[in-house]
Structures are given as C-alpha cells and as structure tokens.
Design an enzyme around this catalytic site. Structure first.
Site, PDB file in Angstrom:
ATOM      1  N   ARG A  53       0.864  -1.183   0.000  1.00 58.93           N
ATOM      2  CA  ARG A  53       0.000   0.000   0.000  1.00 58.93           C
ATOM      3  C   ARG A  53       0.899   1.232   0.000  1.00 58.93           C
ATOM      4  O   ARG A  53       2.119   1.126   0.088  1.00 58.93           O
ATOM      5  CB  ARG A  53      -1.021  -0.019   1.143  1.00 58.93           C
ATOM      6  CG  ARG A  53      -0.672  -0.732   2.413  1.00 58.93           C
ATOM      7  CD  ARG A  53       0.368  -0.058   3.259  1.00 58.93           C
ATOM      8  NE  ARG A  53       0.090   1.356   3.429  1.00 58.93           N
ATOM      9  CZ  ARG A  53       0.974   2.262   3.740  1.00 58.93           C
ATOM     10  NH1 ARG A  53       2.254   1.917   3.914  1.00 58.93           N
ATOM     11  NH2 ARG A  53       0.669   3.525   3.877  1.00 58.93           N
ATOM     12  N   ALA A  55       0.892   5.236  -2.021  1.00 58.82           N
ATOM     13  CA  ALA A  55       0.769   5.588  -3.443  1.00 58.82           C
ATOM     14  C   ALA A  55       1.997   5.231  -4.310  1.00 58.82           C
ATOM     15  O   ALA A  55       1.855   4.529  -5.320  1.00 58.82           O
ATOM     16  CB  ALA A  55       0.416   7.068  -3.572  1.00 58.82           C
ATOM     17  N   ARG A  94      -7.107  -0.283  -7.105  1.00 62.04           N
ATOM     18  CA  ARG A  94      -7.461   0.728  -6.092  1.00 62.04           C
ATOM     19  C   ARG A  94      -7.634   2.057  -6.820  1.00 62.04           C
ATOM     20  O   ARG A  94      -6.801   2.407  -7.666  1.00 62.04           O
ATOM     21  CB  ARG A  94      -6.373   0.847  -5.011  1.00 62.04           C
ATOM     22  CG  ARG A  94      -6.394  -0.308  -4.023  1.00 62.04           C
ATOM     23  CD  ARG A  94      -5.507  -0.033  -2.816  1.00 62.04           C
ATOM     24  NE  ARG A  94      -6.165   0.826  -1.850  1.00 62.04           N
ATOM     25  CZ  ARG A  94      -5.533   1.341  -0.787  1.00 62.04           C
ATOM     26  NH1 ARG A  94      -4.245   1.093  -0.582  1.00 62.04           N
ATOM     27  NH2 ARG A  94      -6.174   2.101   0.076  1.00 62.04           N
ATOM     28  N   GLN A 207      -2.252   2.361   9.944  1.00 61.07           N
ATOM     29  CA  GLN A 207      -0.950   2.424   9.259  1.00 61.07           C
ATOM     30  C   GLN A 207       0.075   3.248  10.049  1.00 61.07           C
ATOM     31  O   GLN A 207       1.272   3.019   9.957  1.00 61.07           O
ATOM     32  CB  GLN A 207      -1.103   3.046   7.860  1.00 61.07           C
ATOM     33  CG  GLN A 207      -1.811   2.158   6.857  1.00 61.07           C
ATOM     34  CD  GLN A 207      -3.285   2.455   6.796  1.00 61.07           C
ATOM     35  OE1 GLN A 207      -3.899   2.810   7.795  1.00 61.07           O
ATOM     36  NE2 GLN A 207      -3.877   2.316   5.625  1.00 61.07           N
ATOM     37  N   ASP A 248      -2.034  10.805  -2.112  1.00 55.97           N
ATOM     38  CA  ASP A 248      -2.334   9.747  -3.091  1.00 55.97           C
ATOM     39  C   ASP A 248      -2.679  10.314  -4.452  1.00 55.97           C
ATOM     40  O   ASP A 248      -2.582   9.621  -5.462  1.00 55.97           O
ATOM     41  CB  ASP A 248      -3.472   8.872  -2.580  1.00 55.97           C
ATOM     42  CG  ASP A 248      -2.996   8.052  -1.400  1.00 55.97           C
ATOM     43  OD1 ASP A 248      -2.967   8.598  -0.280  1.00 55.97           O
ATOM     44  OD2 ASP A 248      -2.613   6.896  -1.606  1.00 55.97           O
ATOM     45  N   ASN A 258      -5.409  12.436   0.665  1.00 58.71           N
ATOM     46  CA  ASN A 258      -4.554  11.562   1.471  1.00 58.71           C
ATOM     47  C   ASN A 258      -5.465  10.772   2.417  1.00 58.71           C
ATOM     48  O   ASN A 258      -6.695  10.930   2.386  1.00 58.71           O
ATOM     49  CB  ASN A 258      -3.520  12.392   2.250  1.00 58.71           C
ATOM     50  CG  ASN A 258      -2.446  11.529   2.889  1.00 58.71           C
ATOM     51  OD1 ASN A 258      -1.909  10.622   2.238  1.00 58.71           O
ATOM     52  ND2 ASN A 258      -2.129  11.767   4.143  1.00 58.71           N
ATOM     53  N   LYS A 259      -4.863   9.919   3.214  1.00 60.00           N
ATOM     54  CA  LYS A 259      -5.626   9.047   4.117  1.00 60.00           C
ATOM     55  C   LYS A 259      -6.686   9.813   4.892  1.00 60.00           C
ATOM     56  O   LYS A 259      -6.435  10.937   5.335  1.00 60.00           O
ATOM     57  CB  LYS A 259      -4.629   8.369   5.066  1.00 60.00           C
ATOM     58  CG  LYS A 259      -5.191   7.410   6.062  1.00 60.00           C
ATOM     59  CD  LYS A 259      -6.072   6.333   5.472  1.00 60.00           C
ATOM     60  CE  LYS A 259      -5.407   5.515   4.389  1.00 60.00           C
ATOM     61  NZ  LYS A 259      -6.357   4.668   3.620  1.00 60.00           N
TER      62      LYS A 259
HETATM   63  O1  MRU Z   1      -4.571   3.161   2.157  1.00 61.85           O
HETATM   64  P1  MRU Z   1      -3.078   3.368   2.101  1.00 61.85           P
HETATM   65  O2  MRU Z   1      -2.351   2.798   3.268  1.00 61.85           O
HETATM   66  O3  MRU Z   1      -2.515   2.929   0.767  1.00 61.85           O
HETATM   67  O4  MRU Z   1      -2.929   4.948   2.175  1.00 61.85           O
HETATM   68  C1  MRU Z   1      -1.645   5.495   2.148  1.00 61.85           C
HETATM   69  C2  MRU Z   1      -1.636   6.950   2.362  1.00 61.85           C
HETATM   70  O5  MRU Z   1      -2.648   7.587   2.528  1.00 61.85           O
HETATM   71  C3  MRU Z   1      -0.309   7.628   2.278  1.00 61.85           C
HETATM   72  O6  MRU Z   1      -0.280   8.756   3.100  1.00 61.85           O
HETATM   73  C4  MRU Z   1      -0.079   8.066   0.825  1.00 61.85           C
HETATM   74  O7  MRU Z   1      -0.185   6.967  -0.029  1.00 61.85           O
HETATM   75  C5  MRU Z   1       1.216   8.731   0.632  1.00 61.85           C
HETATM   76  S1  MRU Z   1       2.481   7.513   0.614  1.00 61.85           S
HETATM   77  C6  MRU Z   1       3.949   8.189   0.382  1.00 61.85           C
END
Ligand code: MRU
Length: 367
Positions: A53, A55, A94, A207, A248, A258-259
């Site tokens: 996981r 981005a 995704r 995470q 992302d 982002n998350k």
């Molecule tokens: O659902 P995930 O764990 O893939 O989400 C990841 C994030 O939101 C990260 O902050 C984002 O991908 C940036 S990674 C450098």
C-alpha cells in the site's frame, strides 16, 4: 532502509527475474512475512488487500504487474488482448492513488514500442525497474528539500526538539526508500537535528501505529503514537511545530487527497498557525484535474475494516469486533485537503506553494 540491521525494500525482483517479492504490510509490526507475486492476478490481489500500500509503492507494484503480465502472456493465444485486459484490471485495483495508472500506462507504452514477446518482457522489466529507481531518487530529493524546513524551525527553537506530526504511513514502506513525508524527518535525524514525531494511529487500519511507528523505531527516531483525534489538542498547546503528510493524488491546482483524517489535521493546523506541508513525488500529481473535491475518486472499503480492530494477542494476530454486531459501518479511505489549507508541497524539484502557478513553475513541461 534497515530492518534488524539489514538493508530492505518493501518490493524487489527475485534473482530468477520471475517472481516479485513484497513485504506483507498487513502483518507488521508483529510478524515479518515476505509474499511471492508470480502473476498479474497476484499483483492485483496484493494491491486490493493492501499487502502492499502507499501511493508510490502501489505504482511500482503495478509496474511490476505489467512485467509479470508480459511474462505470462507467452502462454496466451492473444497476447495483446491479454496485456490490455491485465492493465485495465491492474489500474482499477485501487482507485485513489493516481501513481497506479500512471505507472501501468508508462510500462505498457514502453512495451508497445517493441514487437516480439521476448522484447516486450525485457522492456517491461526495465521500465518497471526504472520507475522504481526514479521513485527512490524522488524521495531522496524530497528529503533534501524538506529537511531545510525542519532545520529552520530547529534554529528558531535554538536546537530544542522539533515536533512533527504525520498521518498514516508515508514512509519507505509506502514508497521504496526514504518515504515522502518521512524523508525530511530521516534527513533531519541524519543531520543530528533533534526531532520527535507525533504518529497518528490512523484508523481503521492503523498504518501510523503499525507501520510508521515500526519504521521510526527501527531507525531510532523519537516518536509517540497518538489517537487520531489528539492532533488538534496538541496544536492548541504548541506541541506541534510542523505537519508533514503524503498524498495519493494531487490536482494541478494544489488540492491533495490523502488518508482519511488528513483534512481535519489541516483544519486544526490552519486554526493554530502550524505549517502544513504535503510531500509528494510528481507521479502523484494528476495533471488533468483542477478540482480535488469534485474530481478525485475516493475509495470506499469493506466496512468490516472499521468494525474490527486487529492486534497482537498471545503470540498471534487477532481481530476483535468493536461496535454492536448489527451496527452498520462506513469506510471512506481518503479525504481531500483543499489547497487553501496547505502551506506548501515538498517535491523532488523543490518546495512550492499549493497554487497552480507555483506548481507549474516547478513542472513547466506539464503545461
Ligand atoms: O490506504 P493506504 O495505506 O494505501 O494509504 C496510504 C496513504 O494515505 C499515504 O499517506 C499516501 O499513499 C502517501 S504515501 C507516500
């Protein structure tokens, strides 16, 4: 980056060039497992299940997925059809991280420039490896530029601890090396700047608590895991000097997805005058989008990820149910922070404000 003193990446190609190996991020920090990906279907599954996981890593994995599809296309009656279908299935594994379609499109474009199956295989592998290497360089540069922000705060505080808040995991596990949001933090740590990281646990899949804390722990960076709701309180009490998050998908106008929960951190940062930076490589920009709230697709995942919490109990990973068994749940995986709440972007080309004019000055070829 190092795991128990050993250099490790979250993805690598096996010596026989037929298997892609990944660290299983669902089991960290309690179990360290490596999973083999041999087919494009394995890759799609790993992205969907979040075995990999983040981005940039989703992009690199997708690129290797195209490579595996070219390898497997040998056995198919219509190789081209198989490759086209594989790419479209990969890209929809995704929806939010644009790095995935960007990387898949880039590899398939390279593959189309050659004729024979063996050339296609070789070209796909080289392009995937090139993307991987470029993302490593990008993250290193994000660290180089971003560390200046931390150094400046450290000077203003006369060397006292710089407290940085981050959300989710935008570390090397989410990229390949260094991370995006963590790259400036690791660079500051290497320079001997006194840093401490507030790690949002990042419900529902934690995470932050599982992966960012594991990374920082391995590296020896001071950190404290906090609940997702604690950031506002900490900012009100001058306990956060800087927020750095990953992204992302960002629009060319400066909105950044982002998350889930990132937006609330940005609001709290704005209200308290705390600088809020988004660290991202150029592969995370969606150059066609102008309005993040309207146009960035937000992934909705299985509500059971919200209803159940996973943890370590008596030597095994266990899941426990939190709400009443019959209560419905909803699982929005990302949110969009509007440009007006973002102090700046930290990119591989430098730092800029989150405005269309400033972004394009750094990436003039994208006009
Ligand atoms: O659902 P995930 O764990 O893939 O989400 C990841 C994030 O939101 C990260 O902050 C984002 O991908 C940036 S990674 C450098």
């Amino acid at each position: 980056m190092k795991v128990n003193g050993k250099d490790m990446r979250p993805i690598w190609l096996d010596a026989d060039l037929k298997v892609v190996k990944i660290i299983d991020q669902r089991c960290l920090p309690h179990e360290f497992k490596v999973v083999d990906l041999k087919t494009v279907q394995d890759v799609i599954g790993a992205i969907k299940e979040m075995t990999v996981r983040g981005a940039p890593l989703i992009g690199v994995t997708g690129a290797y997925g195209v490579y595996l599809a070219t390898l497997n296309s040998f056995e198919k009656t219509n190789e081209d059809q198989y490759l086209i279908k594989s790419c479209s299935r990969l890209k929809s594994a995704r929806p939010t991280a644009v790095n995935l379609s960007w990387a898949v499109d880039r590899v398939i474009k390279a593959v189309r420039s050659v004729k024979s199956v063996s050339e296609k295989i070789e070209t796909a592998r080289k392009e995937a490896q090139k993307i991987e290497a470029e993302e490593v360089q990008n993250c290193e540069k994000i660290g180089k530029y971003g560390v200046e922000l931390i150094a400046r705060i450290s000077r203003c505080k006369k060397g006292k601890t710089v407290n940085i808040l981050t959300h989710c995991n935008a570390g090397w596990l989410a990229c390949v090396e260094y991370g995006t949001a963590t790259a400036p933090i690791y660079a500051a740590f290497e320079k001997g700047i006194d840093v401490h990281v507030w790690v949002d646990e990042t419900r529902p899949l934690n995470q932050g608590a599982r992966l960012t804390a594991w990374e920082l722990n391995n590296h020896g960076v001071k950190h404290t895991v906090i609940t997702d709701n604690a950031g506002g309180h900490l900012m009100q009490h001058n306990m956060v000097d800087l927020v750095i998050v990953g992204s992302d998908r960002a629009t060319c106008t400066g909105d950044a997805a982002n998350k889930i929960g990132t937006y609330l951190k940005a609001l709290a940062a704005k209200d308290n005058g705390v600088p809020f930076y988004v660290a991202l490589p150029s592969s995370t920009f969606d150059w066609h989008l102008k309005n993040g709230l309207r146009d960035i697709p937000i992934e909705e995942r299985d509500p059971d990820e919200v209803r159940y919490v996973q943890g370590w109990n008596e030597g095994v990973i266990k899941s426990v149910l939190i709400p009443p068994a019959t209560s419905p749940a909803a699982n929005f995986a990302f949110d969009v922070t509007p440009a007006r709440l973002i102090t700046g972007f930290i990119t591989e080309r430098g730092i800029c404000r989150a405005t269309a004019d400033d972004i394009i000055k750094l990436f003039p070829e994208k006009v």
